[in-house]
Design an enzyme around this catalytic site. Structure first.
Site, PDB file in Angstrom:
ATOM      1  N   LYS A  82       0.840  -1.196   0.000  1.00 23.15           N
ATOM      2  CA  LYS A  82       0.000   0.000   0.000  1.00 23.15           C
ATOM      3  C   LYS A  82       0.875   1.246   0.000  1.00 23.15           C
ATOM      4  CE  LYS A  82      -3.780  -0.553   2.430  1.00 23.15           C
ATOM      5  NZ  LYS A  82      -4.340  -0.778   3.774  1.00 23.15           N
ATOM      6  N   CYS A 102      11.238 -37.965 -13.137  1.00 24.20           N
ATOM      7  CA  CYS A 102       9.948 -38.635 -13.300  1.00 24.20           C
ATOM      8  C   CYS A 102       9.191 -38.762 -11.985  1.00 24.20           C
ATOM      9  CB  CYS A 102      10.132 -39.996 -13.957  1.00 24.20           C
ATOM     10  SG  CYS A 102      11.114 -41.124 -12.972  1.00 24.20           S
ATOM     11  N   ASN A 132      10.928 -39.230  -6.002  1.00 23.02           N
ATOM     12  CA  ASN A 132      10.164 -39.736  -4.854  1.00 23.02           C
ATOM     13  C   ASN A 132      11.077 -40.577  -3.961  1.00 23.02           C
ATOM     14  OD1 ASN A 132       7.989 -38.589  -6.100  1.00 23.02           O
ATOM     15  ND2 ASN A 132       7.141 -40.500  -6.866  1.00 23.02           N
ATOM     16  N   ASP A 133      11.723 -41.552  -4.589  1.00 22.11           N
ATOM     17  CA  ASP A 133      12.614 -42.404  -3.796  1.00 22.11           C
ATOM     18  C   ASP A 133      13.874 -41.670  -3.365  1.00 22.11           C
ATOM     19  OD1 ASP A 133      11.503 -44.870  -3.166  1.00 22.11           O
ATOM     20  OD2 ASP A 133      11.642 -45.529  -5.255  1.00 22.11           O
ATOM     21  N   ARG A 156      -3.312  -1.219  -6.502  1.00 19.79           N
ATOM     22  CA  ARG A 156      -2.446  -2.403  -6.475  1.00 19.79           C
ATOM     23  C   ARG A 156      -2.834  -3.281  -7.642  1.00 19.79           C
ATOM     24  NH1 ARG A 156      -5.509  -4.835  -1.222  1.00 19.79           N
ATOM     25  NH2 ARG A 156      -7.525  -4.852  -2.220  1.00 19.79           N
ATOM     26  N   ARG A 190      -3.221   3.077   8.604  1.00 19.57           N
ATOM     27  CA  ARG A 190      -3.559   1.934   7.755  1.00 19.57           C
ATOM     28  C   ARG A 190      -2.439   0.909   7.746  1.00 19.57           C
ATOM     29  NH1 ARG A 190      -4.754   4.511   1.979  1.00 19.57           N
ATOM     30  NH2 ARG A 190      -6.074   2.667   1.799  1.00 19.57           N
ATOM     31  N   MET A 230      -5.860  -7.280   8.331  1.00 15.54           N
ATOM     32  CA  MET A 230      -5.257  -6.409   9.327  1.00 15.54           C
ATOM     33  C   MET A 230      -6.081  -5.140   9.476  1.00 15.54           C
ATOM     34  SD  MET A 230      -1.300  -7.136   9.066  1.00 15.54           S
ATOM     35  CE  MET A 230      -1.261  -6.440   7.469  1.00 15.54           C
ATOM     36  N   HIS A 238     -15.524  -9.265   1.152  1.00 22.36           N
ATOM     37  CA  HIS A 238     -14.454 -10.150   1.603  1.00 22.36           C
ATOM     38  C   HIS A 238     -14.465 -11.486   0.877  1.00 22.36           C
ATOM     39  CE1 HIS A 238     -12.851 -13.271   4.332  1.00 22.36           C
ATOM     40  NE2 HIS A 238     -11.860 -12.413   4.401  1.00 22.36           N
ATOM     41  N   GLY A 251      14.480 -40.247 -10.127  1.00 25.01           N
ATOM     42  CA  GLY A 251      13.262 -40.688  -9.455  1.00 25.01           C
ATOM     43  C   GLY A 251      13.226 -39.970  -8.116  1.00 25.01           C
ATOM     44  N   GLY A 257      -8.402  -7.526   4.235  1.00 23.37           N
ATOM     45  CA  GLY A 257      -9.216  -7.521   5.450  1.00 23.37           C
ATOM     46  C   GLY A 257      -8.588  -8.208   6.648  1.00 23.37           C
ATOM     47  N   TYR A 299      14.282 -32.674 -19.743  1.00 26.93           N
ATOM     48  CA  TYR A 299      12.823 -32.739 -19.682  1.00 26.93           C
ATOM     49  C   TYR A 299      12.336 -33.005 -18.263  1.00 26.93           C
ATOM     50  CZ  TYR A 299      13.210 -37.805 -19.305  1.00 26.93           C
ATOM     51  OH  TYR A 299      13.501 -39.060 -18.855  1.00 26.93           O
ATOM     52  N   SER A 301      17.167 -40.697 -15.377  1.00 26.54           N
ATOM     53  CA  SER A 301      15.905 -40.100 -14.997  1.00 26.54           C
ATOM     54  C   SER A 301      15.880 -40.068 -13.474  1.00 26.54           C
ATOM     55  CB  SER A 301      14.743 -40.926 -15.543  1.00 26.54           C
ATOM     56  OG  SER A 301      13.537 -40.402 -15.059  1.00 26.54           O
ATOM     57  N   GLU A 349      17.806 -42.849  -8.198  1.00 24.96           N
ATOM     58  CA  GLU A 349      16.863 -42.689  -7.085  1.00 24.96           C
ATOM     59  C   GLU A 349      17.473 -43.108  -5.763  1.00 24.96           C
ATOM     60  OE1 GLU A 349      13.463 -45.248  -7.666  1.00 24.96           O
ATOM     61  OE2 GLU A 349      14.662 -46.657  -8.824  1.00 24.96           O
TER      62      GLU A 349
HETATM   63  P1  ADP Z   1      -7.786  -2.405   3.696  1.00 28.40           P
HETATM   64  O1  ADP Z   1      -6.378  -2.747   3.430  1.00 28.40           O
HETATM   65  O2  ADP Z   1      -8.480  -3.342   4.586  1.00 28.40           O
HETATM   66  O3  ADP Z   1      -8.515  -2.071   2.428  1.00 28.40           O
HETATM   67  P2  ADP Z   1      -7.424   0.403   4.056  1.00 28.40           P
HETATM   68  O4  ADP Z   1      -6.244   0.886   4.781  1.00 28.40           O
HETATM   69  O5  ADP Z   1      -7.346   0.462   2.589  1.00 28.40           O
HETATM   70  O6  ADP Z   1      -7.757  -1.052   4.557  1.00 28.40           O
HETATM   71  O7  ADP Z   1      -8.624   1.295   4.604  1.00 28.40           O
HETATM   72  C1  ADP Z   1      -9.953   0.883   4.783  1.00 28.40           C
HETATM   73  C2  ADP Z   1     -10.905   1.879   4.108  1.00 28.40           C
HETATM   74  O8  ADP Z   1     -10.694   3.193   4.582  1.00 28.40           O
HETATM   75  C3  ADP Z   1     -10.690   1.930   2.627  1.00 28.40           C
HETATM   76  O9  ADP Z   1     -11.931   1.991   1.988  1.00 28.40           O
HETATM   77  C4  ADP Z   1      -9.935   3.192   2.413  1.00 28.40           C
HETATM   78  O10 ADP Z   1     -10.184   3.765   1.167  1.00 28.40           O
HETATM   79  C5  ADP Z   1     -10.446   4.080   3.526  1.00 28.40           C
HETATM   80  N1  ADP Z   1      -9.420   5.050   3.909  1.00 28.40           N
HETATM   81  C6  ADP Z   1      -8.178   4.781   4.350  1.00 28.40           C
HETATM   82  N2  ADP Z   1      -7.475   5.893   4.555  1.00 28.40           N
HETATM   83  C7  ADP Z   1      -8.290   6.932   4.247  1.00 28.40           C
HETATM   84  C8  ADP Z   1      -8.118   8.341   4.229  1.00 28.40           C
HETATM   85  N3  ADP Z   1      -6.960   8.905   4.571  1.00 28.40           N
HETATM   86  N4  ADP Z   1      -9.154   9.090   3.851  1.00 28.40           N
HETATM   87  C9  ADP Z   1     -10.325   8.506   3.493  1.00 28.40           C
HETATM   88  N5  ADP Z   1     -10.550   7.192   3.483  1.00 28.40           N
HETATM   89  C10 ADP Z   1      -9.535   6.396   3.848  1.00 28.40           C
HETATM   90 MG    MG Z   2      -7.799  -0.928   1.042  1.00 28.80          MG
HETATM   91 MG    MG Z   3      11.467 -45.886  -7.234  1.00 36.18          MG
END
Ligand code: ADP
Ligand code: MG
Ligand code: MG
Length: 905
Positions: free
Chosen positions: A26, A860, A797-798, A363, A96, A107, A481, A795, A105, A880, A793, A774
């Site tokens: 990020k 193999c 596994n063995d 991303r 963040r 962290m 999610h 082998g 989701g 191969y 070849s 092998e």
């Molecule tokens: P996740 O990795 O779980 O998507 P984010 O860090 O992206 O968590 O943030 C969760 C939500 O909060 C996202 O929708 C993001 O766009 C929003 N958000 C994060 N930082 C800001 C900010 N500085 N201003 C407005 N919205 C934010």
């Molecule tokens: Mg996000």
């Molecule tokens: Mg064998």
């Protein structure tokens, strides 16, 4: 002085997209977008090194950190023209998380940090919007008490007793009392009261007041993000995805922008192309007057981004394109700019504050295998990427997914969907429905195929989602999610299927007036979003012309050949369709198992319990026609492509029957008594058969066994040559540990070869003579062995079994502990141990080729179809790999990617 903090915003940044290891995904991409001149709210990233430090030093920070954070915060204040904690002109920030690899989701993030009883006044004055300010405040208290004061503090409340739930209850009560339907109906006055109620509740439940100090909030948020790296969900997710624990997360602190300031404000998420199909249309969802987390949470049904991508479920809602045409065009221009820059499909987050657009994240977007294929081939056509880049764009796992079955369209045409939802994860799946993640895990452990049905999923469900064949949720959009996770795995998934009424407690659901219970069978078409009651048939997805074109590119760049392990003409044919270039392992003993094995097995058994050479030769003579027929049929299908035929490998006693009737019958046909038979059978018993009388050792003791097999190979070849066909058998001797064994067997082969040539009046039959490597000793003695062997070849596994001294059949007893305790990175029988066993292979190849530079080398074992291992085989210069027919396309792709990554000098 070590640099722990990197600033971004105001048109430039200290970081770059390629600094993901240090800044997390990020942070690195926020920096890149700032450098591109896109509108990114200013902020800074605390590096992953601080996370590592934090866990190494009893959860404390390096001493330089505080001053660096202060300095970076000053910069943000300058760019945003507001000050953190200033009661007249407050700056608010988000805190963040952001790991190197995306962990959707898993962290934590806290928004609106910096709001206190003092600064809220300034926010109201600044925005002239009291309602908005109190809405932001109540969100802060909810998120902060949940993430920082409860989760990060290690408090684990009972189900439904969490602080967040308790605060949500207060809000629901307030709405009920006032007769409101939506959160947005709450007035400034209502929210003001609610905020006070929240603060009291926090103190009552958690025993501590909600901090009224901006700096305390900021550091609390930072600590909570680092803590969340070791949260249960994050750890479970890393296990599944194979993300190392020591990578750590970065923390991004960023100036807040507000999508909840009224009807000219909004927030949304989008993909620069459709992540399910790959279609080149801007695809996303948005919500007016909302903050970022509202879209993902599935509280309100998000609206479509544009007219072109409206669906059944959201066609009644206003698109951003219609609602804010100017901003939409601006966003679309950013989409194009980003794609041209990153040369890939991206997933973006944006927020509109009173008509002004802000970018909050980008991303490389997760996509289905189908989308990966279509996007790669489209971008190649658009000249955004090269052929080599296109080949790199589909992972072997995604290719695997493309080879996975889809619901048979003809059967589907006749079936009526029970319900429809959003197509969030590709392909088809059918199984018995279960209602909790735990049940999904438990049922699938017992061997059931299950469909996990949930209201919506959350990060706690990941293990159950993993175990299920398919996932079905009643709520949530394409960016929920469940959709995100399923797409990442390429798992069949349908979300937002609103017609389902789920009763988790009773483990039942009602749809369209019909009730279904746990264990009932559903079929999902995750590509279309259709749900069916009962089971529908599935078909293969690989006939797609784009797939064929892609595989042509793959073959253009790969240098490693790909063969298959096949023992029957049927398997051989199938493998040819998948692109196999030969057979790397034909196991002669296959004819004694399964279909039509009765007759040859009877002859073999007679041979096994024979006592004299004469008896044995007679039995072998009876067996001979079966061997020859089997070999001939496969050689014929392969039509001149190399076929490596391994001579009899398993210990003989494996074939001796235990049933008394069978024994009597055999004794009779040999003309001996049952007592005599039993005595002979007992003599064959071994206490360690895997290391006993097997493989080449049989051919040493009973040369006539080798002789008969070799004759079958040469006669089958000679007959095919006479019929005008091409053949290329490679005779392979198994379980060799010394070069003398090979010399001994070679003499037999040469004698039979001359006889068969004379018998058929042929000058020559093309063939090679070689061995399996092998046994570790054979790898070490490869230089000498190559004097006789024309090919090796491996082998594996063995070789793995004997190299580690791990019994393949007993590894289940201890391997889980090794993995759990990180003593091994993976099951070495699945993913080749490149360090140790790989060293044996490299030694074998080097020494072998020193003696015989043209020595042909292949593999193999099961590893021949495992992408990492295939890459290793390429790097060490094998000719191969050989794998099961279904893995052939995957091995071809892995080989091409290896050739691109590691070009031969
Ligand atoms: P996740 O990795 O779980 O998507 P984010 O860090 O992206 O968590 O943030 C969760 C939500 O909060 C996202 O929708 C993001 O766009 C929003 N958000 C994060 N930082 C800001 C900010 N500085 N201003 C407005 N919205 C934010
Ligand atoms: Mg996000
Ligand atoms: Mg064998």
């Amino acid at each position: 002085m070590p640099k722990y903090v990197y600033s971004f915003g105001g048109g430039s940044a200290e970081g770059r997209a390629d600094m993901k290891e240090l800044l997390g995904g990020k942070g690195a991409n926020l920096a890149e977008m700032a450098n591109l001149g896109l509108p990114v709210p200013a902020g800074f990233t605390i590096t992953t090194e601080v996370c590592t430090y934090y866990y190494k030093h009893k959860r404390t920070y390096p001493k330089e950190l505080e001053a660096q954070v202060q300095r970076a915060l000053k910069k943000v204040e300058t760019v945003m023209q507001a000050q953190f904690g200033n009661p007249d002109n407050p700056l608010l920030v988000s805190v963040r998380s952001g790991a190197r690899a995306s962990m959707p989701g898993m962290m934590e993030t806290v928004l609106n940090v910096g709001l206190t009883s003092k600064t809220i006044k300034g926010l109201i004055k600044k925005t002239g919007n009291e309602r908005f300010a109190y809405d932001a405040y109540r969100r802060l208290i909810m998120m902060y008490s949940d993430v920082v004061m409860e989760k990060a503090a290690g408090i684990e409340p009972e189900e439904g007793e969490g602080i967040r739930t308790q605060l949500e209850k207060l809000m629901t009560e307030m709405k009920k009392q006032k007769g409101y339907e939506h959160d947005t109906d709450l007035t400034a006055e209502d929210l003001k009261i609610l905020v006070e109620q929240f603060k009291e509740k926090v103190k009552e439940v958690l025993g501590k007041p909600f901090p009224d100090d901006p700096m305390k909030q900021l550091w609390g948020g930072i600590g909570a993000v680092f803590q969340s790296w070791n949260g249960k969900r994050a750890v479970a997710y890393r296990r599944i995805e194979g993300i190392p624990d020591d990578w750590g997360t970065a923390v991004n602190v960023q100036a807040m922008v507000f999508g909840n300031m009224g009807n000219t404000s909004a927030t949304g998420v989008a993909f620069t192309r459709n992540p399910a199909t790959g279609e080149n249309t801007f695809y996303g969802e948005w919500l007016v007057n909302a903050q970022g987390e509202d879209v993902v949470a599935g509280i309100r049904t998000p609206a479509p981004l544009n007219e072109a991508t409206k669906s059944e479920h959201n066609k009644h809602l206003l698109s951003l394109e219609k609602a804010m045409p100017k901003t939409y065009r601006e966003l679309d221009a950013i989409r194009k700019k980003l794609e041209r820059h990153y040369k890939d499909m991206l997933d973006i987050e944006f927020t509109i504050q009173e008509g002004r657009l802000w970018m909050l994240q980008c991303r490389v977007g997760k996509r289905t295998g189908t989308a990966a294929l279509n996007i790669a081939m489209d971008m190649l056509k658009e000249k955004l990427i090269t052929e080599k880049e296109a080949v790199m764009r589909i992972s072997p796992a995604q290719l695997d997914e493309l080879l996975h079955p889809i619901v048979d369209p003809s059967a589907e045409a006749k079936a009526k969907p029970l319900a429809k939802g959003l197509p969030a994860g590709p392909g088809g799946a059918s199984g018995q429905i279960v209602f909790t993640a735990n049940d999904a895990v438990a049922w699938s452990k017992k061997g059931h195929k299950v469909i996990l049905v949930r209201e919506e999923t959350n990060p706690e469900d990941v293990e159950g989602m993993r175990a299920a064949q398919g996932i079905l949720t009643a709520r949530g959009g394409m960016t929920s999610h469940a959709a995100l996770v399923a797409r990442g795995w390429g798992k069949c998934c349908i979300v937002g299927c609103g017609a389902l009424h789920i009763d988790v407690e009773r483990k039942r659901l009602v749809v369209d007036g019909k009730e279904f219970k746990e264990g009932d069978v559903f079929t999902l078409n995750g590509t279309k979003g259709n749900v069916y009651a009962g089971e529908l048939p599935m078909i293969s997805a690989s006939e797609n012309p784009r797939f064929v074109h892609f595989m042509k590119l793959v073959d253009k760049y790969r240098t490693l050949k790909v063969r298959t392990n096949a023992d029957t003409p049927e398997d051989a044919k199938k493998a040819l369709e998948f692109g196999a270039e030969g057979i790397g392992l034909f196991r002669t003993e296959h004819m004694f198992y399964g279909k039509n094995s009765e007759a040859p097995l009877f002859c073999l058994r007679k041979m096994i319990v024979s006592k004299t050479e004469e008896e044995r030769r007679k039995a072998l003579e009876e067996l001979f026609p079966y061997m020859k027929k089997d070999i001939k049929a496969t050689l014929e299908v392969m039509n001149g492509r190399p076929v490596t035929i391994r001579l009899l490998d398993p210990p003989l006693h494996e074939f001796v029957p235990n049933e008394p009737e069978k024994r009597i019958e055999l004794a009779k046909s040999l003309g001996i008594s049952i007592e005599e038979f039993n005595k002979r059978a007992d003599l064959l018993h071994e206490s360690n058969p895997m290391m006993g009388h097997r493989g080449v050792r049989l051919g040493i003791t009973y040369p006539e066994i080798t002789e008969t097999q070799v004759r079958a190979i040469f006669e089958a070849s000679a007959e095919l040559i006479k019929e005008g066909k091409k053949v290329f058998p490679e005779i392979m001797i198994p379980v060799v540990s010394t070069e003398k064994e090979l010399v001994h067997q070679k003499q037999i082969v040469e004698k039979v070869y001359k006889e068969v040539c004379a018998q058929y009046g042929l000058k020559a039959i093309p063939y090679l003579f070689g061995t399996m490597i092998e046994i570790p000793r054979a790898a070490l003695m490869a230089g000498k062995i190559a004097e006789t062997a024309e090919f090796f070849s491996f082998g594996t596994n063995d070789l793995t079994q004997m190299g580690f001294g791990f019994s393949r059949d007993d590894i289940g007893g201890f391997l889980p502990d090794y993995l759990e305790k990180h003593l091994l990175p993976a099951d070495p029988f699945q993913i080749l141990d490149q360090e140790g066993i790989g060293e044996l292979i490299q030694i074998g190849i080097q020494r072998g080729r020193k003696t015989r530079p043209k020595l042909k080398v292949g593999i193999c074992g099961e590893h021949g179809g495992e992408p990492y291992s295939v890459m290793f085989c390429h790097r060490v210069g094998m000719d191969y790999v050989s794998c099961s027919p279904f893995r052939v396309p995957i091995a071809r792709l892995a080989a091409a990617q290896a050739a691109i990554k590691f070009p031969k000098k």
